[in-house]
Design a protein around this motif. Structure first.
Motif, PDB file in Angstrom:
ATOM      1  N   GLN A 110      29.851 -24.391 -15.820  1.00  0.00           N
ATOM      2  CA  GLN A 110      29.071 -25.380 -15.083  1.00  0.00           C
ATOM      3  C   GLN A 110      28.257 -26.421 -15.956  1.00  0.00           C
ATOM      4  O   GLN A 110      28.029 -27.408 -15.683  1.00  0.00           O
ATOM      5  N   LYS A 111      27.898 -25.768 -17.300  1.00  0.00           N
ATOM      6  CA  LYS A 111      27.372 -26.964 -18.115  1.00  0.00           C
ATOM      7  C   LYS A 111      28.209 -28.135 -18.392  1.00  0.00           C
ATOM      8  O   LYS A 111      27.924 -28.971 -18.573  1.00  0.00           O
ATOM      9  N   MET A 112      29.521 -27.781 -18.604  1.00  0.00           N
ATOM     10  CA  MET A 112      30.480 -28.668 -19.138  1.00  0.00           C
ATOM     11  C   MET A 112      30.605 -29.608 -18.070  1.00  0.00           C
ATOM     12  O   MET A 112      30.629 -30.923 -18.079  1.00  0.00           O
ATOM     13  N   THR A 113      30.760 -29.098 -16.737  1.00  0.00           N
ATOM     14  CA  THR A 113      31.040 -30.116 -15.621  1.00  0.00           C
ATOM     15  C   THR A 113      29.631 -31.088 -15.376  1.00  0.00           C
ATOM     16  O   THR A 113      29.550 -32.144 -14.874  1.00  0.00           O
ATOM     17  N   GLU A 114      28.621 -30.326 -15.629  1.00  0.00           N
ATOM     18  CA  GLU A 114      27.208 -31.122 -15.462  1.00  0.00           C
ATOM     19  C   GLU A 114      27.304 -32.329 -16.516  1.00  0.00           C
ATOM     20  O   GLU A 114      26.728 -33.489 -16.225  1.00  0.00           O
ATOM     21  N   ARG A 115      27.610 -31.842 -17.695  1.00  0.00           N
ATOM     22  CA  ARG A 115      27.782 -32.911 -18.639  1.00  0.00           C
ATOM     23  C   ARG A 115      28.649 -34.181 -18.337  1.00  0.00           C
ATOM     24  O   ARG A 115      28.449 -35.129 -18.827  1.00  0.00           O
ATOM     25  N   ILE A 116      29.651 -33.752 -17.988  1.00  0.00           N
ATOM     26  CA  ILE A 116      30.729 -34.828 -17.534  1.00  0.00           C
ATOM     27  C   ILE A 116      30.154 -35.831 -16.194  1.00  0.00           C
ATOM     28  O   ILE A 116      30.198 -37.019 -16.453  1.00  0.00           O
ATOM     29  N   TRP A 117      29.458 -34.849 -15.519  1.00  0.00           N
ATOM     30  CA  TRP A 117      28.870 -35.917 -14.269  1.00  0.00           C
ATOM     31  C   TRP A 117      27.552 -36.476 -14.833  1.00  0.00           C
ATOM     32  O   TRP A 117      27.297 -37.766 -14.092  1.00  0.00           O
ATOM     33  N   GLU A 118      26.916 -36.226 -15.868  1.00  0.00           N
ATOM     34  CA  GLU A 118      25.966 -37.063 -16.585  1.00  0.00           C
ATOM     35  C   GLU A 118      26.415 -38.371 -17.209  1.00  0.00           C
ATOM     36  O   GLU A 118      25.635 -39.056 -17.391  1.00  0.00           O
ATOM     37  N   MET A 119      27.576 -38.351 -17.500  1.00  0.00           N
ATOM     38  CA  MET A 119      27.974 -39.458 -18.296  1.00  0.00           C
ATOM     39  C   MET A 119      27.718 -40.887 -17.415  1.00  0.00           C
ATOM     40  O   MET A 119      27.558 -40.723 -16.250  1.00  0.00           O
ATOM     41  N   THR A 120      27.434 -42.089 -17.978  1.00  0.00           N
ATOM     42  CA  THR A 120      27.305 -42.983 -17.549  1.00  0.00           C
ATOM     43  C   THR A 120      28.288 -43.444 -16.629  1.00  0.00           C
ATOM     44  O   THR A 120      29.469 -43.307 -16.939  1.00  0.00           O
ATOM     45  N   LEU A 121      27.990 -44.067 -15.322  1.00  0.00           N
ATOM     46  CA  LEU A 121      29.300 -44.695 -14.501  1.00  0.00           C
ATOM     47  C   LEU A 121      30.244 -45.712 -15.519  1.00  0.00           C
ATOM     48  O   LEU A 121      31.349 -45.386 -15.277  1.00  0.00           O
ATOM     49  N   GLU A 122      29.631 -46.246 -16.206  1.00  0.00           N
ATOM     50  CA  GLU A 122      30.428 -47.281 -17.189  1.00  0.00           C
ATOM     51  C   GLU A 122      31.529 -46.513 -18.167  1.00  0.00           C
ATOM     52  O   GLU A 122      32.660 -46.684 -18.097  1.00  0.00           O
ATOM     53  N   ASP A 123      31.010 -45.333 -18.578  1.00  0.00           N
ATOM     54  CA  ASP A 123      31.531 -44.504 -19.467  1.00  0.00           C
ATOM     55  C   ASP A 123      32.621 -43.674 -18.620  1.00  0.00           C
ATOM     56  O   ASP A 123      33.749 -43.418 -18.911  1.00  0.00           O
ATOM     57  N   ARG A 124      32.181 -43.169 -17.492  1.00  0.00           N
ATOM     58  CA  ARG A 124      33.316 -42.243 -16.782  1.00  0.00           C
ATOM     59  C   ARG A 124      34.348 -43.349 -16.250  1.00  0.00           C
ATOM     60  O   ARG A 124      35.518 -42.802 -16.294  1.00  0.00           O
ATOM     61  N   THR A 125      34.066 -44.420 -15.896  1.00  0.00           N
ATOM     62  CA  THR A 125      34.924 -45.564 -15.433  1.00  0.00           C
ATOM     63  C   THR A 125      36.178 -46.071 -16.595  1.00  0.00           C
ATOM     64  O   THR A 125      37.307 -45.884 -16.413  1.00  0.00           O
ATOM     65  N   ILE A 126      35.512 -46.160 -17.641  1.00  0.00           N
ATOM     66  CA  ILE A 126      36.476 -46.337 -18.872  1.00  0.00           C
ATOM     67  C   ILE A 126      37.476 -45.169 -19.176  1.00  0.00           C
ATOM     68  O   ILE A 126      38.506 -45.099 -19.241  1.00  0.00           O
ATOM     69  N   VAL A 127      36.768 -43.940 -18.940  1.00  0.00           N
ATOM     70  CA  VAL A 127      37.383 -42.847 -19.524  1.00  0.00           C
ATOM     71  C   VAL A 127      38.640 -42.614 -18.502  1.00  0.00           C
ATOM     72  O   VAL A 127      39.781 -42.242 -18.727  1.00  0.00           O
ATOM     73  N   LEU A 128      38.407 -42.608 -17.273  1.00  0.00           N
ATOM     74  CA  LEU A 128      39.192 -42.308 -16.388  1.00  0.00           C
ATOM     75  C   LEU A 128      40.669 -43.612 -16.361  1.00  0.00           C
ATOM     76  O   LEU A 128      41.796 -43.128 -16.013  1.00  0.00           O
ATOM     77  N   MET A 129      40.085 -44.726 -16.422  1.00  0.00           N
ATOM     78  CA  MET A 129      41.231 -45.818 -16.947  1.00  0.00           C
ATOM     79  C   MET A 129      41.966 -45.247 -17.965  1.00  0.00           C
ATOM     80  O   MET A 129      43.415 -45.576 -18.018  1.00  0.00           O
ATOM     81  N   VAL A 130      41.448 -45.080 -19.089  1.00  0.00           N
ATOM     82  CA  VAL A 130      42.105 -44.725 -20.267  1.00  0.00           C
ATOM     83  C   VAL A 130      42.867 -43.420 -20.174  1.00  0.00           C
ATOM     84  O   VAL A 130      44.096 -43.345 -20.484  1.00  0.00           O
TER      85      VAL A 130
END
Length: 151
Positions: A110-130
């Motif tokens: 649960q903590k890992m998924t929360e940490r992923i969800w807490e990433m900024t939208l910009e960083d999540r978008t970059i990570v998904l593209m990469v």
């Protein structure tokens, strides 16, 4: 962080080749001799569409199975995530959560998924593209290195 360091991190985020093909070739080569593991490359590419937390958690699904083949598939998923977090993204300043978690550690999951969800939208978008492009490279190398006796 000094202004020049901040500018350098921003430049790394804006455009970065990431050496995806190099890392993908190495991973596919490393897992080539493990039975049916490379088939996971195609599943990884499809799984990207479901989000980072689901992609990350996929290695846990294999952990609960006692078969050696399943464990090796889980290791492949985890190694792809580790490579993404530590080798590809970390140098750019993007901190992708990457704690070691076992299938039976519900709180840590649960903590890992929360940490992923807490990433900024910009960083999540970059990570998904990469990650998408990284998986494309994994699929490409899988098609070249996969042994003929595997489907």
């Amino acid at each position: 962080m000094a202004q020049t360091e901040s500018n350098q991190v921003q430049e790394l985020k804006e455009w970065q080749p990431y050496n995806l093909d190099h890392y993908a070739q190495k991973l596919v080569s490393d897992f080539r001799d493990k039975k049916n593991v490379l088939n996971e490359s195609h599943k990884m590419r499809m799984a990207v569409a479901y989000g980072l937390e689901r992609f990350w958690g996929e290695h846990l699904r294999f952990e609960r199975d006692s078969k050696q083949e399943s464990k090796e598939k889980g290791e492949y998923w985890k190694k792809v995530w580790d490579t993404l977090a530590n080798d590809i993204l970390k140098p750019t300043g993007i901190q992708l959560p990457n704690e070691k978690v076992r299938f039976d550690e519900t709180d840590k999951i649960q903590k890992m998924t929360e940490r992923i969800w807490e990433m900024t939208l910009e960083d999540r978008t970059i990570v998904l593209m990469v990650l998408t492009k990284f998986c494309d490279s994994l699929v490409w190398w899988t098609q070249r290195y996969k042994k003929k006796d595997e489907n």
